[in-house]
Design an enzyme around this catalytic site. Structure first.
Site, short mmCIF file in Angstrom:
data_model
loop_
_atom_site.label_atom_id
_atom_site.label_comp_id
_atom_site.label_asym_id
_atom_site.label_seq_id
_atom_site.Cartn_x
_atom_site.Cartn_y
_atom_site.Cartn_z
N LYS A 263 3.62 10.09 8.16
CA LYS A 263 2.95 9.46 9.95
C LYS A 263 4.15 9.88 10.84
O LYS A 263 4.45 11.20 11.06
CB LYS A 263 3.74 8.26 9.32
CG LYS A 263 2.57 7.18 8.61
CD LYS A 263 2.28 5.61 8.57
CE LYS A 263 1.53 5.45 7.83
NZ LYS A 263 -0.08 5.04 7.90
N ASP B 59 9.62 3.88 -0.30
CA ASP B 59 8.11 4.63 -0.01
C ASP B 59 8.53 4.13 1.41
O ASP B 59 7.76 3.41 2.87
CB ASP B 59 6.92 3.43 0.08
CG ASP B 59 5.90 4.85 0.60
OD1 ASP B 59 6.17 5.71 1.31
OD2 ASP B 59 4.79 4.34 0.44
N TYR C 208 1.53 -1.13 0.14
CA TYR C 208 -0.03 -0.06 0.08
C TYR C 208 1.10 1.11 0.07
O TYR C 208 1.86 1.35 0.88
CB TYR C 208 -0.93 0.09 1.00
CG TYR C 208 -1.77 1.34 1.41
CD1 TYR C 208 -2.58 1.19 0.53
CD2 TYR C 208 -1.91 1.81 2.07
CE1 TYR C 208 -3.91 2.39 0.12
CE2 TYR C 208 -2.52 3.07 2.56
CZ TYR C 208 -3.29 3.16 1.54
OH TYR C 208 -4.21 4.39 1.16
C1 LIG Z 1 3.92 2.53 3.01
C2 LIG Z 1 2.71 3.60 2.73
N1 LIG Z 1 3.00 4.65 2.27
C3 LIG Z 1 2.02 5.14 1.70
C4 LIG Z 1 0.76 5.79 2.92
C5 LIG Z 1 -0.16 6.34 2.87
O1 LIG Z 1 -0.21 7.58 3.52
P1 LIG Z 1 -1.70 8.41 4.06
O2 LIG Z 1 -2.55 7.53 4.59
O3 LIG Z 1 -0.43 9.70 5.09
O4 LIG Z 1 -2.11 8.86 3.24
C6 LIG Z 1 0.85 4.40 4.03
C7 LIG Z 1 -0.29 4.88 4.45
O5 LIG Z 1 -0.72 3.81 5.41
C8 LIG Z 1 1.80 3.90 3.11
O6 LIG Z 1 1.55 2.24 4.78
#
Ligand SMILES: Cc1ncc(COP(=O)(O)O)c(C=O)c1O
Length: 463
Positions: free
Chosen positions: A301, A273, A168
């Site tokens: 986060k 990421d 994700y």
């Molecule tokens: C690895 C990863 N990338 C991107 C995101 C997206 O972040 P946001 O919910 O702040 O848009 C998440 C959210 O859980 C994530 O776990």
């Protein structure tokens, strides 16, 4: 690790289901005020929640306050927080340094759409931690991955991107692809399907995103070679260095180094990421922890200590397309003073080297404690963790990618564990894909409580 199925007990499924029913009823009973809040909320908020990931049957749990490692819900239940805002609150709730920074900043003006010194200081600190030369800010993980992919596309002049099946990366169209989909639809391993995750995602966009399996560098390179033959060399590979939405799946030894070499060999931008890993598993995130340097990283986060914020870091060469104006990397709230004040305080005063030592020691204690329970009760599963993050994976086999997760994760035990925790003062992330996040304010007492509750469940399960 004791994983061979002959070493583990067979679980009585009738007992598991009756425990789930009992725990669900008990949770309903102790969350009546949440039920009332839900009845009210759903008349104005769709589904009674601000994000679909907060929804739950029969109703969501509504929280009121958090302090340190503890949260309270609207029913007055006090719980150790292992959810920590989907892994955002490694600082713990209302950390005095962050409260002070935000309080001081709020009185000085909260938004100008002009960069403040705090933003510069945060960029300098991230540069130091990751060794990446240039940074930009955004407001969420989704914005970070969206902009990072656009930058990679602009730099390379290509449209196709590669991601890991089951990962994700946020809620924009280009990455809501090939996650959480039925097992039978995923296609063969060498040629996984590009499947939109949910409705409203244009096929034309999802088709540009090519999924490959985690922990299989050979499959990644073969897919890249096929794409090249089709005239579709990818702009980037976007991936988590350790997958954190199948529980936790660590990279096999050498895998990340191979990915680094493959992407370099094929002239493809490698994006780590680090929305979940960054600042949570080491001062310099997964890049530091696993010793592999990507071309770009995305953060969110933990960065903002609970305020919406995110960042993109890259080499000077990659960020050239932003600096020369070819990519518009923009946003009204980017580098918002309040978020930057919180991020500065967090980086300078909270997430210090001592904090990471504390997190590592605590995680060793909770992972070790849970693994001891697994072995003592011969449960089919294992405990796994890194930095502030960890989980017990209920599976007779080690999970290494989406296929093994879908095939082997014990969904019922995962559901039972969540209910069992919630009824005993352990606030955990719901859903079969999630893990715990520790904060700097967690203590031995907090993690021992987690292990104790887990042992109570194990004893009843096999007793
Ligand atoms: C690895 C990863 N990338 C991107 C995101 C997206 O972040 P946001 O919910 O702040 O848009 C998440 C959210 O859980 C994530 O776990």
């Amino acid at each position: 690790m004791t994983l061979a199925s002959e070493m583990t007990v067979g679980l009585d499924r009738e007992r598991v289901r009756s425990m789930i029913a009992r725990e669900a009823a008990a949770l309903d009973e102790r969350t009546k005020a949440s039920a009332e809040m839900y009845e009210r909320a759903r008349r104005s908020l769709s589904g009674g929640v601000a994000s679909s990931y907060q929804a739950r049957d029969p109703w969501p749990i509504y929280l009121t306050t958090g302090e340190g490692a503890v949260v309270h819900d609207v029913d007055g239940n006090r719980m150790w927080d292992f959810h920590n805002g989907f892994g955002s609150m490694v600082q713990g709730h209302a950390h005095p340094a962050i409260v002070r920074a935000v309080r001081e900043r709020v009185a000085l003006g909260t938004h100008f759409a002009a960069t403040t010194e705090d933003g510069v200081i945060v960029a300098e600190e991230l540069q130091r931690r990751w060794g990446l030369a240039r940074w930009r800010f955004v407001n969420s993980g989704s914005e970070a991955t969206m902009d990072a992919i656009r930058i990679a596309r602009a730099l390379t002049g290509r449209e196709t991107i590669v991601k890991i099946f089951g990962s994700y990366h946020g809620h924009h169209d280009g990455v809501m692809v090939s996650i959480g989909v039925p097992y039978e639809d995923i296609g063969d391993r060498e040629n996984y399907a590009s499947l939109p995750y949910g409705a409203g995602i244009p096929r034309a966009v999802s088709d540009l995103t090519i999924p490959v399996p985690f922990n299989d560098a050979g499959a990644m390179e073969r897919r890249i070679q096929r794409l090249e033959r089709e005239g579709r060399r990818p702009a980037c590979v976007i991936m988590e260095a350790a997958m954190m939405n199948l529980g936790i799946v660590l990279p096999e030894p050498g895998y990340l180094q191979e990915v680094r070499e493959i992407t370099r060999r094929h002239g493809i931008v490698l994006i780590f990421d680090e929305v979940k890993t960054g600042l949570a598993i080491a001062a310099g995130g997964a890049s530091e922890r696993f010793g592999v340097m990507p071309d770009m990283v995305t953060l969110a986060k933990t960065l903002g200590g609970g305020l919406p914020s995110g960042a993109i870091g890259a080499s000077e060469e990659v960020m050239r397309v932003v600096e020369d104006g070819s990519v518009y990397q923009v946003g009204t709230y980017n580098g918002n003073p309040l978020g930057m004040a919180a991020a500065r305080a967090s980086l300078q005063e909270v997430l210090t080297p001592a904090a990471y030592e504390h997190l590592d020691a605590l995680n060793e204690r909770i992972v070790g404690g849970c693994q001891a329970v697994v072995e003592c009760y011969r449960l089919p599963g294992y405990a796994v963790g890194v930095g502030a993050k960890g989980c017990v994976t209920f599976s007779p086999q080690r999970i290494v990618d989406y296929e093994t997760f879908k095939a082997h994760q014990d969904v019922e035990i995962t559901e039972l564990a969540w209910l069992f925790n919630m009824n005993r003062g352990i606030f955990m992330t719901p859903g079969r894909e999630e893990e715990w996040t520790l904060s700097v304010t967690h203590t031995d007492e907090a993690v021992d409580a987690y292990v104790r509750v887990f042992e109570e469940m194990a004893a009843e399960l096999v007793g």
